[in-house]
Write a protein that holds these residues in place. Structure first.
Motif, PDB file in Angstrom:
ATOM      1  N   GLY A 142      31.513 -32.365  10.761  1.00 38.27           N
ATOM      2  CA  GLY A 142      31.924 -33.317  11.779  1.00 38.27           C
ATOM      3  C   GLY A 142      31.821 -34.771  11.348  1.00 38.27           C
ATOM      4  N   ARG A 143      31.146 -35.015  10.231  1.00 37.80           N
ATOM      5  CA  ARG A 143      31.016 -36.387   9.744  1.00 37.80           C
ATOM      6  C   ARG A 143      32.241 -36.842   8.954  1.00 37.80           C
ATOM      7  NH1 ARG A 143      26.176 -37.108   6.250  1.00 37.80           N
ATOM      8  NH2 ARG A 143      26.854 -39.266   6.377  1.00 37.80           N
ATOM      9  N   LEU A 144      33.037 -35.905   8.451  1.00 38.45           N
ATOM     10  CA  LEU A 144      34.195 -36.243   7.630  1.00 38.45           C
ATOM     11  C   LEU A 144      35.424 -36.474   8.509  1.00 38.45           C
ATOM     12  CD1 LEU A 144      35.645 -36.536   4.879  1.00 38.45           C
ATOM     13  CD2 LEU A 144      36.014 -34.061   4.955  1.00 38.45           C
ATOM     14  N   GLU A 145      36.074 -37.610   8.298  1.00 42.22           N
ATOM     15  CA  GLU A 145      37.343 -37.896   8.953  1.00 42.22           C
ATOM     16  C   GLU A 145      38.428 -37.879   7.880  1.00 42.22           C
ATOM     17  OE1 GLU A 145      36.905 -41.659  10.908  1.00 42.22           O
ATOM     18  OE2 GLU A 145      35.627 -40.817  12.463  1.00 42.22           O
ATOM     19  N   VAL A 146      39.420 -37.047   8.078  1.00 35.78           N
ATOM     20  CA  VAL A 146      40.543 -36.953   7.157  1.00 35.78           C
ATOM     21  C   VAL A 146      41.659 -37.808   7.747  1.00 35.78           C
ATOM     22  CG1 VAL A 146      42.236 -35.419   6.114  1.00 35.78           C
ATOM     23  CG2 VAL A 146      39.871 -34.659   6.391  1.00 35.78           C
ATOM     24  N   GLU A 147      42.024 -38.861   7.022  1.00 41.87           N
ATOM     25  CA  GLU A 147      43.069 -39.764   7.497  1.00 41.87           C
ATOM     26  C   GLU A 147      44.398 -39.378   6.854  1.00 41.87           C
ATOM     27  OE1 GLU A 147      41.940 -43.834   6.937  1.00 41.87           O
ATOM     28  OE2 GLU A 147      40.276 -43.666   8.354  1.00 41.87           O
ATOM     29  N   ILE A 148      45.418 -39.263   7.697  1.00 42.13           N
ATOM     30  CA  ILE A 148      46.751 -38.892   7.229  1.00 42.13           C
ATOM     31  C   ILE A 148      47.752 -39.932   7.714  1.00 42.13           C
ATOM     32  CG2 ILE A 148      46.251 -36.412   7.116  1.00 42.13           C
ATOM     33  CD1 ILE A 148      47.670 -36.135   9.833  1.00 42.13           C
ATOM     34  N   THR A 149      48.911 -39.941   7.078  1.00 39.00           N
ATOM     35  CA  THR A 149      49.969 -40.870   7.488  1.00 39.00           C
ATOM     36  C   THR A 149      50.804 -40.226   8.596  1.00 39.00           C
ATOM     37  OG1 THR A 149      51.522 -40.023   5.853  1.00 39.00           O
ATOM     38  CG2 THR A 149      50.111 -41.860   5.169  1.00 39.00           C
ATOM     39  N   GLU A 150      51.518 -41.071   9.319  1.00 40.59           N
ATOM     40  CA  GLU A 150      52.366 -40.585  10.396  1.00 40.59           C
ATOM     41  C   GLU A 150      53.438 -39.632   9.875  1.00 40.59           C
ATOM     42  OE1 GLU A 150      52.032 -43.900   9.662  1.00 40.59           O
ATOM     43  OE2 GLU A 150      50.578 -44.442  11.189  1.00 40.59           O
ATOM     44  N   GLY A 151      53.879 -39.876   8.644  1.00 40.36           N
ATOM     45  CA  GLY A 151      54.928 -39.040   8.066  1.00 40.36           C
ATOM     46  C   GLY A 151      54.535 -37.575   7.995  1.00 40.36           C
TER      47      GLY A 151
END
Length: 170
Positions: A142-151
């Motif tokens: 729960g500590r990890l945030e995976v950031e992705i692009t809108e694409g």
């Protein structure tokens, strides 16, 4: 061919010496990037994420940096696109996730974010790689945030939702 595709599809381009020079520079950068991955030239910097109402640091974002032994600091804009085109983004992205998880113990109360490229997001073992890395580094998922692009969200929606659901369930 590539210049015609980049300029405007369906056009004609004539050979120019600068094309060859650009290709040589690109091939050198690709070779150097392969070496960088295996010789500790890559590093992470961590940018704090701040809750504006309280002013408290609530997390950090892992930012990839490349310290070339001759060229010095190479900006991500100069090598991330090349890494995506050559497939190097997969091992580089795994390196980022692995090292960010290793650093997570430096800030045990903070979330930490990593950016995942569209190519890495679509790799078949992304979820399992993240699961294994978190377990190996003894980091609460729960500590990890995976950031992705809108694409990523508008391409292959069913597959994207399935991957996001697996990550969320973790």
């Amino acid at each position: 061919l590539y210049r015609a595709k980049n300029e405007c599809r369906g056009t004609i381009q004539f050979y120019a010496e600068e094309m060859n020079q650009n290709l040589l520079v690109r091939k050198k950068l690709e070779s150097d990037l392969r070496i960088a991955l295996s010789t500790d030239q890559l590093e992470l910097e961590f940018q704090p994420q701040i809750d504006l109402p309280t002013g408290k640091i609530v997390g950090v974002e892992a930012l990839l940096r490349w310290n070339h032994p001759v060229e010095g600091r190479i900006p991500p804009n100069d090598f991330i696109g090349l890494a995506e085109e050559t497939g190097l983004i997969i091992p580089i992205g795994e390196w980022v996730i692995r090292n960010a998880c290793a650093h997570a113990s430096d800030w045990p109360d903070l979330k930490f974010a990593v950016n995942v490229s569209p190519i890495q997001f679509r790799s078949p073992n992304l979820v399992e790689f993240i699961r294994t890395t978190l377990a190996d580094e003894n980091v609460e998922p729960g500590r990890l945030e995976v950031e992705i692009t809108e694409g990523i969200l508008i391409q292959n929606t069913e597959e994207t939702i399935a991957i996001l659901t697996q990550l969320k369930d973790m």
